[in-house]
Design an enzyme around this catalytic site. Structure first.
Site, short mmCIF file in Angstrom:
data_model
loop_
_atom_site.label_atom_id
_atom_site.label_comp_id
_atom_site.label_asym_id
_atom_site.label_seq_id
_atom_site.Cartn_x
_atom_site.Cartn_y
_atom_site.Cartn_z
CE LYS A 1 -3.96 -2.11 2.20
NZ LYS A 1 -5.21 -2.12 2.92
CG ASP B 1 -8.11 0.10 3.41
OD1 ASP B 1 -8.92 -0.59 3.06
OD2 ASP B 1 -6.85 -0.09 3.37
#
Ligand code: ATR
Length: 303
Positions: A87, A123
């Site tokens: 990420k 997220d």
């Protein structure tokens, strides 16, 4: 069709799409990636909208994100999801990064077009929607304690809490030093939010947890059989809402302890669902894949 593809499979469309009825145009990138539930969630939504695309798992070694992005763009991919451990690397290799993703410090959703590689983080917003769904409350009205705040998931959720303007944020981590740069960054982001950092050994731990309405576990404790509850019973009260970002097992030791105390609880399946919905909407604006994605979970919820 393979359960997991690698960079070698991106050599040509002929190789990538051998034996498949639709072209691979979306993927989740990780290392390892065989366990990922994302294809099972996104494919029904693609099919519902009649989109001629396959969503695949792509195993990418650390350091190979740029190579993967380049190949995917050349092959006409729409975008991808990015998971552990890529990420941060994804953020570094996007040409445009959404400001919230930059604050969170991680990109989990990427859109490709001719001119740009655009990075987003779903997220954090996915967590916010999960809390609304599971507890019927807006994050900005809550005092939140995040346990395991030093890890990747914890930092994303802590940043979302501060972006949303929670009433108070308690950060708990085994390695308390990891909280120093995080808390400093979060205070600059929103000075109005009261932020408290502490370790599990801190004498004030129970009192700080009890001062909050929502407890969130973002640590990996509870994933493995035999793991203890990350918090002891003295940190919980019956009117706590307790959210565990882990969804396998569905009831972690923390959630079992919280349920025994009479708390309302929820697991990370709702966050997985909502981050997926938001990612899909980055690729296909104006769609609403929630029902199709939720239905894909139902067998898992029952089992
Ligand atoms: P990441 O999400 O960055 O991959 P991780 O190493 O999987 O991180 O750890 C996630 C979180 O779980 C961290 O907050 C970690 O605490 P440390 O920062 O102190 O390592 C926490 N964690 C993992 N095992 C733990 C344990 N046995 N007790 C308490 N916290 C633990």
């Amino acid at each position: 069709m393979k359960p997991v593809y690698t960079l070698k499979d991106l050599a040509s469309r002929d190789i990538l799409d051998a034996g498949a009825d639709k072209p691979a145009r979306l993927a989740v990138l990780g290392w390892p990636i065989a366990h990922s539930a994302s294809p099972g969630m996104h494919q029904p939504a693609l099919d519902l909208y009649g989109i001629d695309a396959r969503y695949i798992r792509l195993e990418v070694e650390p350091g190979q994100i740029l190579a993967a992005f380049s190949r995917m763009r050349d092959l006409g991919f729409i975008g991808c999801n990015v998971t552990v451990p890529h990420k941060l690397d994804a953020l570094a290799n996007c040409t445009d990064v959404h400001p919230d993703a930059r604050e969170i410090g991680a990109v989990n959703t990427v859109c490709f077009d001719a001119k740009a590689i655009r990075g987003f983080n779903t997220d954090g917003p996915g967590f916010e929607r999960a809390i609304e769904q599971d507890f019927g409350a807006k994050l900005c009205n809550l005092k939140v304690a995040i346990v395991g705040a030093g890890g990747g998931a914890g930092q994303a959720i802590a940043t979302q809490c501060v972006l949303s303007g929670v009433a108070k944020l308690v950060l708990v981590n085994r390695t308390v030093e990891k909280l120093i740069p995080l808390a400093t960054r979060l205070r600059l982001l929103n000075p109005a939010v009261e932020i408290v950092s502490l370790s599990f050994e801190d004498v004030g731990l129970a009192a700080q947890c009890l001062s909050c309405g929502l407890i969130v576990n973002t640590s990996s404790v509870g994933l493995k059989p035999g793991d203890p509850s990350i918090l002891t019973a003295d940190c919980l009260k019956s009117d706590h809402w307790v959210y565990d970002t882990i969804y396998k097992p569905a009831v972690t030791p923390l959630l079992a302890l919280a349920q025994a105390k009479g708390c309302r609880t929820a697991n990370g399946l709702s966050m997985l669902l909502h981050q997926g919905v938001l990612a899909f909407q980055h690729w296909f604006p104006q769609t609403d894949p929630l029902a199709a994605m939720r239905a894909s979970f139902e067998p898992k919820i029952r089992s």
